[in-house]
Motif scaffolding. Structure first.
Motif, PDB file in Angstrom:
ATOM      1  N   GLN A 156       0.813  -1.214   0.000  1.00 58.45           N
ATOM      2  CA  GLN A 156       0.000   0.000   0.000  1.00 58.45           C
ATOM      3  C   GLN A 156       0.849   1.268   0.000  1.00 58.45           C
ATOM      4  O   GLN A 156       0.366   2.337  -0.363  1.00 58.45           O
ATOM      5  CB  GLN A 156      -0.909   0.023   1.237  1.00 58.45           C
ATOM      6  N   LEU A 157       2.099   1.161   0.381  1.00 58.12           N
ATOM      7  CA  LEU A 157       2.986   2.320   0.460  1.00 58.12           C
ATOM      8  C   LEU A 157       3.842   2.468  -0.785  1.00 58.12           C
ATOM      9  O   LEU A 157       4.675   3.371  -0.866  1.00 58.12           O
ATOM     10  CB  LEU A 157       3.894   2.184   1.683  1.00 58.12           C
ATOM     11  N   GLY A 158       3.638   1.594  -1.781  1.00 58.65           N
ATOM     12  CA  GLY A 158       4.461   1.577  -2.985  1.00 58.65           C
ATOM     13  C   GLY A 158       4.503   2.910  -3.700  1.00 58.65           C
ATOM     14  O   GLY A 158       3.492   3.611  -3.831  1.00 58.65           O
ATOM     15  N   GLY A 159       5.710   3.302  -4.153  1.00 59.42           N
ATOM     16  CA  GLY A 159       5.879   4.543  -4.882  1.00 59.42           C
ATOM     17  C   GLY A 159       5.964   5.772  -4.006  1.00 59.42           C
ATOM     18  O   GLY A 159       5.967   6.894  -4.517  1.00 59.42           O
ATOM     19  N   THR A 160       6.027   5.600  -2.683  1.00 58.41           N
ATOM     20  CA  THR A 160       6.103   6.733  -1.761  1.00 58.41           C
ATOM     21  C   THR A 160       7.238   6.507  -0.758  1.00 58.41           C
ATOM     22  O   THR A 160       7.822   5.432  -0.694  1.00 58.41           O
ATOM     23  CB  THR A 160       4.789   6.901  -0.963  1.00 58.41           C
ATOM     24  N   GLY A 337      10.611  10.928   4.392  1.00 55.52           N
ATOM     25  CA  GLY A 337       9.186  10.627   4.518  1.00 55.52           C
ATOM     26  C   GLY A 337       8.661  10.870   5.914  1.00 55.52           C
ATOM     27  O   GLY A 337       9.366  11.313   6.816  1.00 55.52           O
ATOM     28  N   SER A 338       7.410  10.561   6.079  1.00 54.38           N
ATOM     29  CA  SER A 338       6.737  10.763   7.363  1.00 54.38           C
ATOM     30  C   SER A 338       5.695   9.660   7.547  1.00 54.38           C
ATOM     31  O   SER A 338       5.423   8.884   6.638  1.00 54.38           O
ATOM     32  CB  SER A 338       6.077  12.140   7.414  1.00 54.38           C
ATOM     33  N   VAL A 339       5.116   9.624   8.725  1.00 54.67           N
ATOM     34  CA  VAL A 339       4.151   8.575   9.047  1.00 54.67           C
ATOM     35  C   VAL A 339       2.898   8.729   8.198  1.00 54.67           C
ATOM     36  O   VAL A 339       2.313   9.812   8.104  1.00 54.67           O
ATOM     37  CB  VAL A 339       3.788   8.615  10.542  1.00 54.67           C
ATOM     38  N   ALA A 340       2.468   7.643   7.561  1.00 57.12           N
ATOM     39  CA  ALA A 340       1.229   7.637   6.774  1.00 57.12           C
ATOM     40  C   ALA A 340       0.035   7.560   7.710  1.00 57.12           C
ATOM     41  O   ALA A 340       0.007   6.736   8.628  1.00 57.12           O
ATOM     42  CB  ALA A 340       1.226   6.445   5.811  1.00 57.12           C
ATOM     43  N   LYS A 341      -0.926   8.408   7.494  1.00 56.27           N
ATOM     44  CA  LYS A 341      -2.131   8.435   8.338  1.00 56.27           C
ATOM     45  C   LYS A 341      -3.238   7.604   7.720  1.00 56.27           C
ATOM     46  O   LYS A 341      -3.261   7.349   6.540  1.00 56.27           O
ATOM     47  CB  LYS A 341      -2.600   9.883   8.523  1.00 56.27           C
TER      48      LYS A 341
END
Length: 341
Positions: A156-160, A337-341
């Motif tokens: 789900q975090l792919g590309g980021t 980066g930072s934490v995904a909400k």
């Protein structure tokens, strides 16, 4: 068939069954022992050759504030970022890949794009993995990372450069203290944080899927961190699938020494491994990721530079191209980066 013949057949079948059962038990025990031995060897290498010392892992209280504000399970989709490569495209891109100039070229792990509709609970899953990591049970950590519900969490975090996080935070909700994070490309970090970035002692691992046809199966760094990058004493480690190794490339197994912003910096102790699982020990000096030519040596007939010499024979060198000798360090690590909400 008379009764005597039937009895003989039954006895023979029974003996064969017992032999097969003993063989299965022996293989299971041997496989488990080999896995434990691999972890023990890695731990011994870190102790013997990297001078940093990790403090005991402190447990996070169940009431610790989580950086993510979402509760419950998340649902996966395959929409994702346009930068995410499909698994079939990835297989085609890495098949037969050969570096030939320096260490084997590292590519990021890519997950299958088949997770549509699969749900996951990032907080519960990261807490589960963190428990095993705290106990030093890396075999359990690996097993979890290869489960679909963990793979889809990373997918789900792919590309980021966003990451999911579980652990201690500061008053602003940023990772601070001890915690665990998952990134895209099946990458994880467990260890110390400061003001939202990896800082202190910790371990980063990129797990390559078991269905991958790529030569790398696991890529790891453990040691000192600052500013979200390896800085200070540490060790980089690779595991490979021998089936996909070749006779031409130089396969790095361990790089132990000092790191600066993720690059090798200073005297380095290198262990290489070949397709037949034979290892060779080397020494060299790398400044800001650039290998220095060994003193009192010359380039070979192809213009390659001697940058490493064997521990057991200091007249035996490993040569790299000028380009290959530059910018050496830990490849493929997602930073920032930072934490995904």
């Amino acid at each position: 068939m008379n009764n005597n013949e039937k009895i003989k057949v039954a006895i023979t079948a029974g003996i064969v069954s017992v032999i097969l059962l003993i063989l299965v038990i022996f293989l299971a025990v041997t496989t488990k022992k080999d896995a434990v031995d691999d972890d023990t060897k890695l731990s011994e290498n870190i102790t013997d050759y990297a001078s940093f010392s990790e403090e005991g892992a402190g447990k996070v209280d169940d009431s610790a504030v989580l950086a993510s504000s979402e509760d419950g399970a998340d649902s996966a989709s395959t929409s994702g970022s346009s930068e995410v490569m499909s698994y079939s495209e990835y297989v085609d891109s890495v098949a037969g890949s050969v570096s030939g100039n320096s260490f084997y070229e590292t590519k990021a792990a890519v997950l299958r794009d088949v997770y549509n509709g699969l749900t996951f609970d990032k907080n519960a899953q990261l807490k589960e993995m963190m428990t095993y990591w705290e106990d030093g049970n890396m075999e359990a950590v690996r097993d979890l990372a290869h489960l679909e519900r963990f793979e889809v969490m990373s997918y789900q975090l792919g590309g980021t450069d966003f990451f999911y996080y579980y652990g201690e935070t500061n008053a602003e909700g940023k990772p601070n203290g001890k915690g665990i994070a998952v990134y895209a490309n099946d990458q994880y970090y467990y260890g110390e944080w400061a003001e939202g970035v990896r800082s202190g002692n910790g371990t980063w691992v990129a797990f390559y899927p078991s269905y991958s046809r790529y030569v790398v199966t696991e890529h790891l760094y453990t040691g000192s961190w600052s500013a979200d990058l390896p800085n200070g004493e540490g060790q980089e480690h690779y595991d490979y699938n021998a089936e996909y190794m070749n006779k031409q490339d130089f396969y790095l197994q361990n790089a132990i020494g000092t790191f600066k912003d993720g690059k090798y910096n200073g005297d380095m102790y290198i262990i290489s491994v070949d397709k037949d699982d034979h290892s060779t020990e080397w020494y060299g000096k790398c400044i800001d990721g650039n290998w220095e030519q060994i003193i009192n040596t010359t380039k070979d007939k192809n213009g390659k530079i001697p940058v490493l010499y064997e521990r057991e024979d200091n007249k035996s060198y490993y040569y790299m191209t000028s380009e290959g000798s530059q910018n050496n360090g830990i490849d493929g690590m997602i930073t920032g980066g930072s934490v995904a909400k």
